[in-house]
Design an enzyme around this catalytic site. Structure first.
Site, PDB file in Angstrom:
ATOM      1  N   HIS A 255      66.607  56.415   7.158  1.00 25.99           N
ATOM      2  CA  HIS A 255      66.186  57.596   8.010  1.00 25.99           C
ATOM      3  C   HIS A 255      67.384  58.354   7.448  1.00 25.99           C
ATOM      4  O   HIS A 255      67.895  58.496   7.145  1.00 25.99           O
ATOM      5  CB  HIS A 255      66.035  57.814   9.820  1.00 25.99           C
ATOM      6  CG  HIS A 255      65.410  58.949  10.434  1.00 25.99           C
ATOM      7  ND1 HIS A 255      64.004  59.202   9.882  1.00 25.99           N
ATOM      8  CD2 HIS A 255      66.561  60.351  10.824  1.00 25.99           C
ATOM      9  CE1 HIS A 255      63.852  60.187  10.017  1.00 25.99           C
ATOM     10  NE2 HIS A 255      64.789  61.112  10.898  1.00 25.99           N
TER      11      HIS A 255
ATOM     12  N   GLY B 297      58.129  54.917  -3.247  1.00 28.42           N
ATOM     13  CA  GLY B 297      59.286  53.458  -3.372  1.00 28.42           C
ATOM     14  C   GLY B 297      60.927  53.189  -4.524  1.00 28.42           C
ATOM     15  O   GLY B 297      61.286  52.306  -4.555  1.00 28.42           O
ATOM     16  N   SER B 298      61.684  54.504  -4.335  1.00 30.78           N
ATOM     17  CA  SER B 298      62.762  54.599  -4.453  1.00 30.78           C
ATOM     18  C   SER B 298      63.572  53.521  -3.940  1.00 30.78           C
ATOM     19  O   SER B 298      64.474  53.047  -4.485  1.00 30.78           O
ATOM     20  CB  SER B 298      63.091  55.723  -4.828  1.00 30.78           C
ATOM     21  OG  SER B 298      63.807  56.228  -4.103  1.00 30.78           O
ATOM     22  N   ASN B 299      63.628  53.266  -2.882  1.00 31.31           N
ATOM     23  CA  ASN B 299      64.376  52.335  -2.030  1.00 31.31           C
ATOM     24  C   ASN B 299      64.132  51.123  -2.194  1.00 31.31           C
ATOM     25  O   ASN B 299      65.036  49.972  -2.558  1.00 31.31           O
ATOM     26  CB  ASN B 299      64.788  53.071  -0.835  1.00 31.31           C
ATOM     27  CG  ASN B 299      65.461  54.078   0.155  1.00 31.31           C
ATOM     28  OD1 ASN B 299      66.780  53.199  -0.119  1.00 31.31           O
ATOM     29  ND2 ASN B 299      64.840  55.050   0.568  1.00 31.31           N
TER      30      ASN B 299
HETATM   31  C1  GAR Z   1      63.566  57.962   1.956  1.00 28.42           C
HETATM   32  O1  GAR Z   1      64.237  58.792   1.735  1.00 28.42           O
HETATM   33  C2  GAR Z   1      63.567  57.281   3.317  1.00 28.42           C
HETATM   34  O2  GAR Z   1      64.612  57.724   3.952  1.00 28.42           O
HETATM   35  C3  GAR Z   1      62.669  58.414   4.055  1.00 28.42           C
HETATM   36  O3  GAR Z   1      61.666  58.850   3.282  1.00 28.42           O
HETATM   37  C4  GAR Z   1      62.002  58.658   1.162  1.00 28.42           C
HETATM   38  C5  GAR Z   1      61.152  57.566   1.122  1.00 28.42           C
HETATM   39  O4  GAR Z   1      61.736  57.135  -0.221  1.00 28.42           O
HETATM   40  N1  GAR Z   1      62.163  58.019   5.277  1.00 28.42           N
HETATM   41  C6  GAR Z   1      61.887  58.234   6.497  1.00 28.42           C
HETATM   42  O5  GAR Z   1      61.732  59.596   6.382  1.00 28.42           O
HETATM   43  C7  GAR Z   1      61.462  57.541   7.674  1.00 28.42           C
HETATM   44  N2  GAR Z   1      60.759  58.197   8.679  1.00 28.42           N
HETATM   45  P1  GAR Z   1      61.682  56.489  -1.271  1.00 28.42           P
HETATM   46  O6  GAR Z   1      59.856  56.262  -0.989  1.00 28.42           O
HETATM   47  O7  GAR Z   1      61.480  56.884  -2.488  1.00 28.42           O
HETATM   48  O8  GAR Z   1      62.211  55.000  -1.105  1.00 28.42           O
END
Ligand code: GAR
Length: 197
Positions: free
Chosen positions: A112, A14-16
């Protein structure tokens, strides 16, 4: 100030999601995050939601024998909030449901970690990029449709990964750009949506 409402779907770290929480808190865009929805009861994003006083809805994928029921439950949890936008941020399941796509056409976004259509559908596009020996990869923000990673592209950004020594470094390098890109795109869409409200 009029605001648009968001629901964030995240399956893990969940960093985004955190970057969006911080953005809303520190930069006061016309955006409100109504809830987190996750398919994973152990997602770190649940804690992030709690700390930010945002509702966290857990719909554990494993607990649904009939997967259509899981997708229906996700839809119902989203509907509770009637969001303007649904933001997929590290949501590692395919979104399904005719009703959902009909009701939220052009209102579901995904990020993505590749320059789509490269590594379309991949769950580890950063590893794919590293193993392919790419010097440049990137990120894509697109609308979500029934065609996985195939909806209209809203924004793409190239990221230099030539100095990365492993796939983790690739992921980290792209992730830093994701955090900036997502809020930029959502901010622009928020202003467009508010013109029509
Ligand atoms: C991110 O890099 C996102 O782009 C990717 O997962 C990661 C989640 O990081 N998403 C995918 O690969 C979707 N197919 P986060 O949980 O720290 O936000």
């Amino acid at each position: 100030m009029k605001k648009i409402s968001l629901i964030v779907l995240s399956s893990g770290r969940g960093s985004n999601f955190q970057a969006l929480i911080d953005w809303v808190k520190n930069e006061s865009p016309p955006v409100e995050i109504k809830a987190l929805i996750t398919d994973n009861p152990n997602a770190q994003s649940i804690q992030r939601a709690k700390e930010a006083d945002i509702d966290a809805e857990v719909v554990s994928y494993k607990e649904f024998e009939k997967k259509e029921k899981f997708h229906q439950e996700i839809f119902e949890r989203i509907e509770k909030y009637e969001p303007d936008l649904i933001i997929l941020a590290g949501y590692m399941r395919i979104l399904r449901g005719e009703e959902l796509f009909k009701r939220y056409q052009n209102r579901i976004l995904n990020i993505h970690p590749s320059l789509l259509p490269q590594f379309k559908g991949s769950t580890n596009a950063q590893k794919d990029a590293f193993e392919a020996g790419l010097k440049v990869s990137g990120l894509t923000i697109h609308y979500v449709t029934e065609n996985v990673d195939g909806g209209k592209i809203i924004y793409q950004e190239k990221v230099d990964i030539s100095g990365c020594k492993d796939e983790l470094e690739v992921a980290e390098t792209i992730l830093k750009r994701e955090h900036l890109a997502y809020k930029g795109v959502i901010g622009r869409l928020a202003h467009e949506i508010l013109k029509t409200k």
